[in-house]
Scaffold this motif. Structure first.
Motif, short mmCIF file in Angstrom:
data_model
loop_
_atom_site.label_atom_id
_atom_site.label_comp_id
_atom_site.label_asym_id
_atom_site.label_seq_id
_atom_site.Cartn_x
_atom_site.Cartn_y
_atom_site.Cartn_z
N ASP A 171 0.85 -1.19 0.00
CA ASP A 171 0.00 0.00 0.00
C ASP A 171 0.89 1.25 0.00
O ASP A 171 2.10 1.18 0.26
CB ASP A 171 -1.01 -0.01 1.15
N ASN A 172 0.27 2.37 -0.31
CA ASN A 172 1.04 3.60 -0.54
C ASN A 172 1.87 4.01 0.67
O ASN A 172 3.03 4.41 0.53
CB ASN A 172 0.10 4.73 -0.94
N ASN A 173 1.28 3.93 1.87
CA ASN A 173 2.02 4.32 3.07
C ASN A 173 3.20 3.38 3.33
O ASN A 173 4.22 3.80 3.88
CB ASN A 173 1.10 4.35 4.28
N LYS A 174 3.07 2.10 2.94
CA LYS A 174 4.20 1.17 3.09
C LYS A 174 5.34 1.55 2.15
O LYS A 174 6.52 1.46 2.53
CB LYS A 174 3.73 -0.26 2.79
N VAL A 175 5.01 2.00 0.96
CA VAL A 175 6.04 2.47 0.03
C VAL A 175 6.79 3.65 0.63
O VAL A 175 8.02 3.72 0.59
CB VAL A 175 5.41 2.87 -1.33
N ILE A 176 6.02 4.59 1.21
CA ILE A 176 6.64 5.77 1.83
C ILE A 176 7.49 5.34 3.02
O ILE A 176 8.62 5.81 3.20
CB ILE A 176 5.55 6.76 2.27
#
Length: 206
Positions: free
Chosen positions: A135-140
């Motif tokens: 998910d996007n927050n995991k990428v960040i």
């Protein structure tokens, strides 16, 4: 565009003129997102604002989602680059300073980067917009973990989890801050920093 993420481009621009055209499309989509929102965004509107034929847009992007995916990846690349540049220049002596720098850069982008306030890092479109496996927050979180590892003396897995949790908390609280005030309610921003620091102190030490 980062090589660590899957590219939404049908083909990468090779010539400088083509690369400039792609940037114009991304800039146009950012402006239009601010004006009409993601749902009302169309490839026709993007092409018209960018001053290119819609067929030219389709040479690089299959649909509007791919355009916004590329825009979001560009924002993430800029966020990471700005954080890296600031930390390298400041050489922070305490992880509290690292947290302040990261949050301040995010706030500045929210206030000044076209389209960012509406799309952020992509959740409004798809929670896995940046990477289909995370998910996007995991990428960040993964990007920031690699970036701040040199400044924080904590075992890798522990640091990664702490940053991931801190990002989820900051994401929710800053959405609250910008819901109360388009520029970010300063009291909520201050409280966000306080909460994040208290949590990280319990995991990383004072």
């Amino acid at each position: 565009m980062s090589d660590t993420q899957a590219t939404p481009l049908r083909r990468r621009p090779v010539q400088q003129r083509s690369a400039k055209r792609v940037e114009q499309m991304l800039d146009a989509s950012a402006q239009l997102i601010d004006e009409v929102g993601y749902d009302a965004l169309t490839t026709t509107l993007i092409a018209k604002r960018a001053g290119v034929a819609v067929g030219s847009l389709y040479q690089f992007f299959p649909d509007k989602r791919a355009v916004v995916q590329a825009l979001t990846q560009r924002n993430l690349d800029r966020f990471v680059a700005s954080t890296n540049e600031r930390l390298a220049g400041e050489d922070p002596s305490h992880w509290w300073d690292v947290v302040d720098s990261i949050l301040d850069i995010y706030l500045d982008m929210h206030r000044s980067v076209p389209g960012f306030a509406k799309v952020h890092f992509g959740d409004v479109v798809d929670r896995q917009l940046l990477d289909e496996s995370r998910d996007n927050n995991k990428v960040i979180a993964d990007s920031l973990t690699e970036l701040v590892r040199k400044y924080i003396d904590t075992p890798g897995e522990q640091l990664s989890l702490a940053i991931a949790v801190a990002i989820e908390m900051a994401d929710a609280l800053l959405k609250f801050a910008f819901h109360r005030d388009p520029q970010g309610d300063q009291e909520i921003v201050d409280e966000t920093k306080h909460v994040i620091k208290l949590y990280l102190a319990s995991r990383l030490g004072e």
